[in-house]
Design an enzyme around this catalytic site. Structure first.
Site, PDB file in Angstrom:
ATOM      1  N   ASP A  23     -17.340   5.160  39.394  1.00 21.47           N
ATOM      2  CA  ASP A  23     -16.114   5.975  39.367  1.00 21.47           C
ATOM      3  C   ASP A  23     -15.100   5.522  40.422  1.00 21.47           C
ATOM      4  O   ASP A  23     -15.480   4.998  41.470  1.00 21.47           O
ATOM      5  CB  ASP A  23     -16.499   7.449  39.603  1.00 21.47           C
ATOM      6  CG  ASP A  23     -15.376   8.387  39.221  1.00 21.47           C
ATOM      7  OD1 ASP A  23     -14.476   7.974  38.459  1.00 21.47           O
ATOM      8  OD2 ASP A  23     -15.387   9.541  39.688  1.00 21.47           O
ATOM      9  N   ASN A  71     -15.018  11.013  28.208  1.00 21.70           N
ATOM     10  CA  ASN A  71     -13.924  10.087  28.532  1.00 21.70           C
ATOM     11  C   ASN A  71     -12.984   9.812  27.355  1.00 21.70           C
ATOM     12  O   ASN A  71     -11.891   9.262  27.543  1.00 21.70           O
ATOM     13  CB  ASN A  71     -14.465   8.763  29.098  1.00 21.70           C
ATOM     14  CG  ASN A  71     -14.980   8.876  30.517  1.00 21.70           C
ATOM     15  OD1 ASN A  71     -15.906   8.166  30.916  1.00 21.70           O
ATOM     16  ND2 ASN A  71     -14.400   9.761  31.335  1.00 21.70           N
TER      17      ASN A  71
HETATM   18  C1  IPE Z   1     -17.756   9.795  35.324  1.00 20.06           C
HETATM   19  O1  IPE Z   1     -16.485   9.641  35.841  1.00 20.06           O
HETATM   20  C2  IPE Z   1     -17.948   8.908  34.134  1.00 20.06           C
HETATM   21  C3  IPE Z   1     -17.991   7.489  34.425  1.00 20.06           C
HETATM   22  C4  IPE Z   1     -17.925   6.923  35.590  1.00 20.06           C
HETATM   23  C5  IPE Z   1     -18.166   6.642  33.269  1.00 20.06           C
HETATM   24  P1  IPE Z   1     -15.275  10.592  35.418  1.00 20.06           P
HETATM   25  O2  IPE Z   1     -14.090  10.072  36.136  1.00 20.06           O
HETATM   26  O3  IPE Z   1     -15.196  10.692  33.950  1.00 20.06           O
HETATM   27  O4  IPE Z   1     -15.767  11.989  35.999  1.00 20.06           O
HETATM   28  P2  IPE Z   1     -14.942  13.288  36.360  1.00 20.06           P
HETATM   29  O5  IPE Z   1     -14.005  13.562  35.227  1.00 20.06           O
HETATM   30  O6  IPE Z   1     -14.199  12.992  37.638  1.00 20.06           O
HETATM   31  O7  IPE Z   1     -15.981  14.347  36.565  1.00 20.06           O
HETATM   32  C1  IPE Z   2     -14.405   5.305  36.173  1.00 14.74           C
HETATM   33  O1  IPE Z   2     -13.192   5.255  36.843  1.00 14.74           O
HETATM   34  C2  IPE Z   2     -14.369   4.580  34.857  1.00 14.74           C
HETATM   35  C3  IPE Z   2     -14.455   5.459  33.685  1.00 14.74           C
HETATM   36  C4  IPE Z   2     -14.661   6.730  33.706  1.00 14.74           C
HETATM   37  C5  IPE Z   2     -14.301   4.827  32.376  1.00 14.74           C
HETATM   38  P1  IPE Z   2     -12.039   6.284  36.531  1.00 14.74           P
HETATM   39  O2  IPE Z   2     -11.200   5.749  35.422  1.00 14.74           O
HETATM   40  O3  IPE Z   2     -12.591   7.647  36.294  1.00 14.74           O
HETATM   41  O4  IPE Z   2     -11.209   6.254  37.874  1.00 14.74           O
HETATM   42  P2  IPE Z   2     -10.617   7.498  38.649  1.00 14.74           P
HETATM   43  O5  IPE Z   2     -11.748   8.435  38.917  1.00 14.74           O
HETATM   44  O6  IPE Z   2      -9.572   8.099  37.767  1.00 14.74           O
HETATM   45  O7  IPE Z   2     -10.058   6.906  39.913  1.00 14.74           O
HETATM   46 MG    MG Z   3     -13.058   9.183  37.535  1.00 14.95          MG
END
Ligand code: IPE
Ligand code: IPE
Ligand code: MG
Length: 242
Positions: A23, A71
């Site tokens: 993340d 997602n």
């Molecule tokens: C968790 O991250 C999912 C992945 C890293 C694939 P998210 O960015 O989706 O999680 P939340 O929304 O902050 O809980």
């Molecule tokens: C994790 O990074 C990747 C996925 C969930 C696909 P994020 O895209 O959630 O990055 P942040 O949390 O918005 O910085």
């Molecule tokens: Mg994220």
């Protein structure tokens, strides 16, 4: 090459399974004035580096959360770019880690992916299925609750003569989870400054240790991996005992 602190790792007390929530890609890119998708591309490179390093250290099972069942709520352009990145990786990118004797097991509801992606996933799993050194579970369209629901459905479908209450055991459920090739994770690593599981491995992490950090995933380094293993080795796991 040895990473700073690596010599302190006790090889007799290695976590057998480390699971990573990758993340912080979007915030990492934003800080650099780039589109969020730039962060996803960078995050994919970190995935490769961590697999290599964990393999060198001798960790036999890894799981990476790449795309959750939630997602899909993101803007279509971001989702499309992530899927394209995956497509490229499935076709060629994994070859960089495959030579390390890595078996790749894609977990999650694969039926929710585009048909060509599903085909590439199956090819990758088939191509690597006899590799022995390490198992890498890659979570795509993965949700912990969804996995539990699918596991229960599989049990019911398999039990053609009907399922009886005594068939429903902890072990039977574990065997029907997508992660059936791996033991429960010993350590869950969540960078990015969030303190939650976001629907990741909720069945399997009953007695996992947790490691949280403000580091954004594209900045996660081999040294951070060593640090979280050392932190793990300092924990006292009691499993409810004394
Ligand atoms: C968790 O991250 C999912 C992945 C890293 C694939 P998210 O960015 O989706 O999680 P939340 O929304 O902050 O809980
Ligand atoms: C994790 O990074 C990747 C996925 C969930 C696909 P994020 O895209 O959630 O990055 P942040 O949390 O918005 O910085
Ligand atoms: Mg994220």
């Amino acid at each position: 090459m040895a990473t700073s602190g690596e010599h302190l790792i006790d090889k007799n007390n290695l976590p057998q399974h480390i699971a990573f929530i990758m993340d912080g890609n979007g915030r990492w890119a934003k800080k650099r004035g780039k589109p969020r998708t730039f962060g996803h591309a960078e995050g994919a490179k970190v995935f490769e580096r961590i697999v290599e390093k964990a393999g060198d250290i001798g960790i036999p099972h890894l799981t990476f959360y790449a795309f959750s069942t939630e997602n899909w709520k993101r803007p279509k352009q971001e989702v499309d770019t992530i899927m394209q990145l995956l497509r490229d990786y499935l076709k060629t990118g994994f070859r960089k880690i495959e030579h390390k004797d890595v078996r790749i097991n894609v977990i999650g509801d694969l039926t929710g992916l585009a048909p060509d992606l599903q085909e590439e996933v199956h090819k990758l799993m088939e191509r690597t299925k006899d590799r022995k050194k390490m198992i890498v579970n890659l979570a795509l369209n993965y949700g912990g609750r969804d996995e539990i629901v699918r596991a229960v459905k599989k049990m019911v479908e398999e039990a053609e003569g009907g399922i009886s209450p005594e068939d429903i055991t902890d072990a039977a459920l574990s065997a029907h989870m997508d992660t059936y090739l791996s033991p429960d994770p010993d350590l869950i690593v969540r960078p990015s400054g969030e303190y939650r599981l976001s629907n990741f491995l909720i069945w399997q992490c009953a007695y996992a240790e947790f490691w949280f950090s403000d580091i954004l995933w594209p900045d996660f380094s081999e040294k951070d991996l060593v640090d979280c293993i050392l932190a793990y080795q300092g924990r006292n796991r009691r499993y409810g005992g004394v």
